[in-house]
Design an enzyme around this catalytic site. Sequence first.
Site, PDB file in Angstrom:
ATOM      1  N   HIS A   1      44.829  35.568  86.162  1.00 47.19           N
ATOM      2  CA  HIS A   1      45.789  34.611  85.607  1.00 47.19           C
ATOM      3  C   HIS A   1      46.476  34.872  84.355  1.00 47.19           C
ATOM      4  CE1 HIS A   1      47.848  31.276  87.413  1.00 47.19           C
ATOM      5  NE2 HIS A   1      47.012  30.363  86.825  1.00 47.19           N
TER       6      HIS A   1
ATOM      7  N   ASN B   1      49.782  25.416  82.974  1.00 49.01           N
ATOM      8  CA  ASN B   1      50.502  24.380  83.295  1.00 49.01           C
ATOM      9  C   ASN B   1      51.799  23.787  82.559  1.00 49.01           C
ATOM     10  OD1 ASN B   1      48.692  24.839  85.657  1.00 49.01           O
ATOM     11  ND2 ASN B   1      47.907  22.815  85.636  1.00 49.01           N
TER      12      ASN B   1
ATOM     13  N   ASP C   1      51.604  36.340  86.808  1.00 47.45           N
ATOM     14  CA  ASP C   1      50.743  37.229  88.119  1.00 47.45           C
ATOM     15  C   ASP C   1      51.119  36.281  89.255  1.00 47.45           C
ATOM     16  OD1 ASP C   1      49.703  34.166  86.923  1.00 47.45           O
ATOM     17  OD2 ASP C   1      48.431  34.250  88.635  1.00 47.45           O
TER      18      ASP C   1
ATOM     19  N   ASN D   1      52.333  27.166  88.803  1.00 45.11           N
ATOM     20  CA  ASN D   1      52.477  25.919  87.738  1.00 45.11           C
ATOM     21  C   ASN D   1      53.043  26.452  86.571  1.00 45.11           C
ATOM     22  OD1 ASN D   1      51.587  23.790  89.782  1.00 45.11           O
ATOM     23  ND2 ASN D   1      49.346  24.528  89.046  1.00 45.11           N
TER      24      ASN D   1
END
Length: 238
Positions: free
Chosen positions: A19, A66, A91, A112
């Site tokens: 991530h 997020n 990613d 997100n």
Amino acid sequence: MLLIAGLGNPGAKYQGNRHNIGFMAVDAIHRRHSFSPWSKKFKAEIAEGELGGQKVLLIKPQTFMNLSGESVGEAMRFYKLEPSDLVVIYDELDLPAGKARLKTGGGHGGHNGIKSIDAHSGREYRRLRLGIGHPGAKELVHNHVLGDFAKVDRDWLEPLFDTLADNADMLVRGEDSQLMNKIALALGGKAEEEAPKPEKKVTAKSHIHQARNHNQPRIPETGPMAEMLKRMFGKKGD
């Protein structure tokens, strides 16, 4: 000014996660070029420098993924930037590991971090998606993206980051397709070719018409074969 944002989660716990490939990509650009040391501003780590003769701000939001848009949006408002002045690197589950795609605008695809940036900065910015592959099942996604890259992933991560860093000035010049070709070639793929020109349209006959007329064998009208066919397919009483 061009703002290049790499997305990830802050802290040593997440440093090697898939991530965090956006953070890693921006770090590679920072190492390769003459940028200022990282400093803290806009709820992020930022570094200023130049690429291709243009001022560039590298930014790594420290808000957790997020809420990435809070950081990026604040920087854009401060410098009075438009979405066209922003490149976001992140990613992408739906791309195989080692593949990259760069385009302007589009949906968030369930990411997100991108959803947050869309909300704070508009949608018409360039998105550099770096493939991390999909684990194959929805229930495995969370552990996949928050899992560390394996040692074998270095085989494609290193040439990916090196090529992106070496050619980061192409982002400034808007040479997106050329950059994608360089990355593809560096990872052993093929440069993307232009779409072939459509062939001249030929009026097609129906498949039934073709079946009836194309290379149909000539049915004999006389001789032993004709008699046999007549017995097999002829009407009763013939």
